[in-house]
Design an enzyme around this catalytic site. Sequence first.
Site, PDB file in Angstrom:
ATOM      1  N   HIS A   1      -0.763   3.798  11.906  1.00 19.37           N
ATOM      2  CA  HIS A   1      -1.349   2.475  12.139  1.00 19.37           C
ATOM      3  C   HIS A   1      -0.832   2.021  13.505  1.00 19.37           C
ATOM      4  O   HIS A   1       0.299   2.349  13.871  1.00 19.37           O
ATOM      5  CB  HIS A   1      -0.849   1.425  11.144  1.00 19.37           C
ATOM      6  CG  HIS A   1      -1.190   1.677   9.718  1.00 19.37           C
ATOM      7  ND1 HIS A   1      -0.409   2.424   8.895  1.00 19.37           N
ATOM      8  CD2 HIS A   1      -2.217   1.230   8.964  1.00 19.37           C
ATOM      9  CE1 HIS A   1      -0.949   2.441   7.677  1.00 19.37           C
ATOM     10  NE2 HIS A   1      -2.047   1.737   7.698  1.00 19.37           N
TER      11      HIS A   1
ATOM     12  N   ASP B   1       2.679   0.695  13.311  1.00 22.87           N
ATOM     13  CA  ASP B   1       3.806   1.622  13.059  1.00 22.87           C
ATOM     14  C   ASP B   1       4.308   2.156  14.392  1.00 22.87           C
ATOM     15  O   ASP B   1       5.481   2.432  14.571  1.00 22.87           O
ATOM     16  CB  ASP B   1       3.423   2.878  12.255  1.00 22.87           C
ATOM     17  CG  ASP B   1       2.485   2.634  11.116  1.00 22.87           C
ATOM     18  OD1 ASP B   1       2.604   1.579  10.499  1.00 22.87           O
ATOM     19  OD2 ASP B   1       1.652   3.519  10.849  1.00 22.87           O
TER      20      ASP B   1
HETATM   21  C1  XLS Z   1      -2.599   1.685   1.399  1.00 25.28           C
HETATM   22  C2  XLS Z   1      -3.362   2.667   2.160  1.00 25.28           C
HETATM   23  C3  XLS Z   1      -3.060   2.758   3.651  1.00 25.28           C
HETATM   24  C4  XLS Z   1      -4.171   3.472   4.375  1.00 25.28           C
HETATM   25  C5  XLS Z   1      -4.174   3.280   5.835  1.00 25.28           C
HETATM   26  O1  XLS Z   1      -2.631   1.644   0.161  1.00 25.28           O
HETATM   27  O2  XLS Z   1      -3.210   3.910   1.523  1.00 25.28           O
HETATM   28  O3  XLS Z   1      -1.827   3.366   3.862  1.00 25.28           O
HETATM   29  O4  XLS Z   1      -4.157   4.848   4.125  1.00 25.28           O
HETATM   30  O5  XLS Z   1      -4.253   1.947   6.181  1.00 25.28           O
END
Ligand code: XLS
Length: 440
Positions: A104, A107
């Site tokens: 993301h 991150d």
């Molecule tokens: C959350 C999601 C997230 C997505 C990406 O539950 O899995 O991590 O994969 O935003």
Amino acid sequence: MQTMSNYFEAIDKIKFEGTDSTNPFSFKYYQEDKIVAGKSMEDHFRFAIAYWHSFFFFFSDPFGTGTRDFPWEKSHDPLENAKFRMEAAFEFITKLGVPFYCFHDRDLAPEGDSVAESEKNLKELVKLAGEYQKDTGVKLLWGTANLFTHPRYMNGAATNPDFDVVCHAAAQVKAALEATVELGGENYVFWGGREGYMHLFNTRMKREIDHLGMFLRMARDYGREIGFEGTFLIEPKPMEPTKHQYDFDASTVIAFLHEQDLLDDFKLNIEANHVTLANHSFAHDLMVSAEAGLLGSIDANRGDNQNGWDTDYFPTDLYDAIEAMIILLEHGGISPGGLNFDAKLRRNSTDLDDLFHAHIGGMDTFARGLLIADKILQDPTFKELRDGRYISFDDGEGKKFENGKLSLAQLRDFAVKNGEPALRSGKQELLENVINNHIQ
Ligand code: XLS
Ligand code: CA
Ligand code: CA
């Protein structure tokens, strides 16, 4: 050339040593260059590391604060920390020998005090990530924007009833798309974390869903304009954090893509634990997407039978892996998607090397699943028992029915002519035995 850190100094590159090895830091089944069903294991899985869970999640839960003391979080300056975090991430990914990672925007780099400052922070870290990618050969499977953590997104991002919030979400997606393109990302993911509602009393559902469609068409157009040639992915999830999320499951998302004219550019990223939250099996949504030609990528993890949360445990269920690999083998694989470990350690797994054990376990589970799935598909009994059930549609009147050549009245006349059909067993128990016999 970037310097490589030594946070995991006691651990060397993880190698395949086979099932006789007692070394916990070795693969027992995953052998990247082993050819199975005409392709190397590396190409079957295209494993990826999730930046957020592995390097940035401090393991708090609603009842307690974080239990992790990441040695790379050593500065009071968030931007400096982001650089240490990246150094640790590339050290880990390289030692594990995984070809991809996913992130993301937040991150990678901290949010600034303004849109411009956030963009600047991200650009700085994207430049650094580009250098690490070049040094290590690690590639980006997908990028995404975090449109759920900041308080401004408490009522959603693209579906927020406040246009000003939609604009902030757009700013983030624009920058995250640019980052993904610069780093050669092969896919771009939209997970609609808060794109849903808490109650219909205060929600205009159709209006919000149309806003989401509009937003995604804009993102697609901008991505194509700046040279993104990869696949856009929507990741279904039924709930959590909202009570109802619009991207509920694979079938709902496919209907949405049809309705919003997005089918040429979008596919689905199926996460195991999200599918089970929707009360389906992991294999169910894989099959729904694959049969629609829309299986784009996988977030490999699992839930827990005894609770209804998105626990995101590492995938260690062999049966799930076998079912998934049967579907992938029969539907042409997962590329240009991959298997991203969107999975986190448990809150009380606090040693640094736990991160290795978790990923090694997930990779070995899928490698073993692939070997078994390949044997099952070569066993003629499996296909005979499954496909043989449909034999009455292979020719004659059944075939004409499939081809739309018969009317309802004609079907009625066949019923009269042919009389009561003989009962044909589904052979479920026999099939289960056939499959279990291949698990060794
Ligand atoms: C959350 C999601 C997230 C997505 C990406 O539950 O899995 O991590 O994969 O935003
Ligand atoms: Ca996910
Ligand atoms: Ca999840």
